[in-house]
Write an enzyme that holds these catalytic residues in place. Structure first.
Site, PDB file in Angstrom:
ATOM      1  N   LYS A  16     -12.264  14.065 -10.739  1.00  0.00           N
ATOM      2  CA  LYS A  16     -11.958  13.043 -11.742  1.00  0.00           C
ATOM      3  C   LYS A  16     -11.759  11.810 -10.811  1.00  0.00           C
ATOM      4  O   LYS A  16     -12.350  10.814 -10.957  1.00  0.00           O
ATOM      5  CB  LYS A  16     -10.429  13.215 -12.424  1.00  0.00           C
ATOM      6  CG  LYS A  16     -10.548  12.624 -13.613  1.00  0.00           C
ATOM      7  CD  LYS A  16      -9.498  13.220 -14.624  1.00  0.00           C
ATOM      8  CE  LYS A  16      -8.061  13.835 -13.859  1.00  0.00           C
ATOM      9  NZ  LYS A  16      -7.283  12.594 -13.567  1.00  0.00           N
ATOM     10  N   ARG A  89      -1.548  11.595 -20.679  1.00  0.00           N
ATOM     11  CA  ARG A  89      -1.432  12.965 -20.487  1.00  0.00           C
ATOM     12  C   ARG A  89      -0.516  13.811 -21.321  1.00  0.00           C
ATOM     13  O   ARG A  89      -0.600  14.990 -21.417  1.00  0.00           O
ATOM     14  CB  ARG A  89      -0.600  13.299 -18.850  1.00  0.00           C
ATOM     15  CG  ARG A  89      -1.513  13.481 -17.705  1.00  0.00           C
ATOM     16  CD  ARG A  89      -0.619  13.429 -16.528  1.00  0.00           C
ATOM     17  NE  ARG A  89      -1.348  14.218 -15.365  1.00  0.00           N
ATOM     18  CZ  ARG A  89      -1.583  13.422 -14.550  1.00  0.00           C
ATOM     19  NH1 ARG A  89      -1.857  12.240 -14.453  1.00  0.00           N
ATOM     20  NH2 ARG A  89      -2.253  14.107 -13.304  1.00  0.00           N
ATOM     21  N   ARG A 128     -10.008  23.993  -1.188  1.00  0.00           N
ATOM     22  CA  ARG A 128      -9.328  22.816  -0.607  1.00  0.00           C
ATOM     23  C   ARG A 128      -8.054  23.014   0.039  1.00  0.00           C
ATOM     24  O   ARG A 128      -7.702  22.500   1.165  1.00  0.00           O
ATOM     25  CB  ARG A 128      -9.236  21.974  -1.791  1.00  0.00           C
ATOM     26  CG  ARG A 128      -9.019  20.498  -1.678  1.00  0.00           C
ATOM     27  CD  ARG A 128      -8.403  19.742  -2.835  1.00  0.00           C
ATOM     28  NE  ARG A 128      -9.146  19.341  -3.863  1.00  0.00           N
ATOM     29  CZ  ARG A 128      -8.905  18.834  -5.039  1.00  0.00           C
ATOM     30  NH1 ARG A 128      -7.473  18.261  -5.178  1.00  0.00           N
ATOM     31  NH2 ARG A 128      -9.844  18.616  -5.944  1.00  0.00           N
ATOM     32  N   ARG A 134      -2.822  23.805   3.271  1.00  0.00           N
ATOM     33  CA  ARG A 134      -1.695  23.596   2.315  1.00  0.00           C
ATOM     34  C   ARG A 134      -0.703  24.752   2.421  1.00  0.00           C
ATOM     35  O   ARG A 134      -1.483  25.993   2.652  1.00  0.00           O
ATOM     36  CB  ARG A 134      -2.268  23.498   0.800  1.00  0.00           C
ATOM     37  CG  ARG A 134      -3.041  21.943   0.859  1.00  0.00           C
ATOM     38  CD  ARG A 134      -3.107  21.709  -0.718  1.00  0.00           C
ATOM     39  NE  ARG A 134      -4.088  20.428  -0.766  1.00  0.00           N
ATOM     40  CZ  ARG A 134      -3.716  19.753  -2.005  1.00  0.00           C
ATOM     41  NH1 ARG A 134      -2.975  20.099  -2.742  1.00  0.00           N
ATOM     42  NH2 ARG A 134      -4.382  18.694  -2.230  1.00  0.00           N
ATOM     43  N   ARG A 145       0.445  22.268 -11.954  1.00  0.00           N
ATOM     44  CA  ARG A 145      -0.271  21.227 -12.433  1.00  0.00           C
ATOM     45  C   ARG A 145      -1.427  21.768 -13.369  1.00  0.00           C
ATOM     46  O   ARG A 145      -1.572  21.182 -14.518  1.00  0.00           O
ATOM     47  CB  ARG A 145      -1.016  20.620 -11.480  1.00  0.00           C
ATOM     48  CG  ARG A 145      -0.022  19.429 -10.610  1.00  0.00           C
ATOM     49  CD  ARG A 145      -0.626  19.110  -9.150  1.00  0.00           C
ATOM     50  NE  ARG A 145      -1.747  18.485  -9.453  1.00  0.00           N
ATOM     51  CZ  ARG A 145      -2.322  17.311  -9.351  1.00  0.00           C
ATOM     52  NH1 ARG A 145      -1.033  16.336  -9.344  1.00  0.00           N
ATOM     53  NH2 ARG A 145      -3.350  16.494  -9.707  1.00  0.00           N
TER      54      ARG A 145
HETATM   55  P1  AMP Z   1      -2.631  12.227 -10.400  1.00  0.00           P
HETATM   56  O1  AMP Z   1      -2.892  11.245  -9.350  1.00  0.00           O
HETATM   57  O2  AMP Z   1      -3.112  11.610 -11.688  1.00  0.00           O
HETATM   58  O3  AMP Z   1      -2.872  13.662 -10.488  1.00  0.00           O
HETATM   59  O4  AMP Z   1      -0.999  11.964 -10.741  1.00  0.00           O
HETATM   60  C1  AMP Z   1      -0.125  12.722  -9.736  1.00  0.00           C
HETATM   61  C2  AMP Z   1       1.195  13.023 -10.416  1.00  0.00           C
HETATM   62  O5  AMP Z   1       1.799  11.975 -10.578  1.00  0.00           O
HETATM   63  C3  AMP Z   1       1.020  14.054 -11.445  1.00  0.00           C
HETATM   64  O6  AMP Z   1       0.974  15.574 -11.162  1.00  0.00           O
HETATM   65  C4  AMP Z   1       2.657  13.464 -12.221  1.00  0.00           C
HETATM   66  O7  AMP Z   1       3.643  14.313 -11.541  1.00  0.00           O
HETATM   67  C5  AMP Z   1       2.455  12.132 -12.059  1.00  0.00           C
HETATM   68  N1  AMP Z   1       1.963  11.338 -13.134  1.00  0.00           N
HETATM   69  C6  AMP Z   1       0.565  10.683 -13.121  1.00  0.00           C
HETATM   70  N2  AMP Z   1       0.011  10.229 -14.081  1.00  0.00           N
HETATM   71  C7  AMP Z   1       1.114  10.750 -15.158  1.00  0.00           C
HETATM   72  C8  AMP Z   1       1.383  10.646 -16.660  1.00  0.00           C
HETATM   73  N3  AMP Z   1       0.321   9.719 -17.225  1.00  0.00           N
HETATM   74  N4  AMP Z   1       2.459  11.109 -16.967  1.00  0.00           N
HETATM   75  C9  AMP Z   1       3.328  11.716 -16.260  1.00  0.00           C
HETATM   76  N5  AMP Z   1       3.240  12.050 -15.221  1.00  0.00           N
HETATM   77  C10 AMP Z   1       2.125  11.287 -14.490  1.00  0.00           C
END
Ligand code: AMP
Length: 187
Positions: A16, A89, A128, A134, A145
């Site tokens: 993404k 989300r 990865r 990791r 996740r």
């Molecule tokens: P991302 O970089 O989009 O994968 O986001 C990293 C982390 O930020 C996620 O695993 C969530 O803990 C938090 N996060 C990002 N966007 C959201 C959202 N729209 N709602 C809730 N938590 C979010």
């Protein structure tokens, strides 16, 4: 330029981030990534960042209230040419987004889903994890996740399908092919 608000969706590991950057650049959209906004708060050590870090490290979701306030703030005085990455989300976030856009006299243009089957996702995430060395902790985070995605975010596909806005793209092709396929479903 006219309004365009595109949402890019997909499970963790679907590619993404890469496609979001390409899509934003290709269509002159501002990329709004709630993950990036949260990470900036973590780096700056704001109260929000301190609260969010614990949740992010565990692979959970930051509260709808915080996320919606953050997005509302970010959209103030911004032209409605947006690529949404990582938001919404949850169902509550999707409904809040629809309301917010309606207030601004706009609506979502399309929700693009990068489809990658689960076996492939696990393979990608494992290689990865190995490459980046990791820890188990991070693998647990990744698994969480994926679970959170399945439980909270996947139901949004029905929400956008019902609005006639869902566009599916095969996320297993090469990066260039996926980019081309996204342009195709948006044209
Ligand atoms: P991302 O970089 O989009 O994968 O986001 C990293 C982390 O930020 C996620 O695993 C969530 O803990 C938090 N996060 C990002 N966007 C959201 C959202 N729209 N709602 C809730 N938590 C979010």
């Amino acid at each position: 330029m006219s309004h365009e608000v595109i949402l890019l969706m997909g499970p963790p590991g679907a590619g993404k981030g890469t496609q979001a950057d390409r899509l934003a650049q290709g269509r002159s959209l501002f990329k709004l990534s709630t993950g990036d906004l949260l990470r900036a708060n973590v780096r700056a050590g704001t109260p929000l960042g301190q609260r969010a870090k614990v949740i992010m490290d565990a692979g959970g979701l930051v509260s709808d209230e915080i996320i919606i306030a953050m997005v509302r703030d970010e959209l103030r005085n911004r032209p409605l040419r947006l690529l949404l990455d990582g938001f919404p989300r949850t169902r509550a976030q999707a409904e809040a987004l629809d309301e917010l856009l309606a207030e601004l006299g706009a609506s979502l243009s399309a929700a693009v889903l990068l489809e990658v089957d689960e076996a492939e996702l696990i393979k990608r995430l494992q290689s990865r994890a190995a490459l980046e060395g990791r820890s188990d902790d991070n693998e647990a985070t990744i698994r969480n996740r994926m679970r959170v995605y399945a439980e909270q975010t996947q139901p949004l596909l029905d929400y956008y399908q019902a609005q006639g806005k869902l566009r599916r793209v095969n996320g297993l092709a090469s990066i260039d092919e996926v980019t081309a396929a996204i342009s195709e479903v948006l044209s």
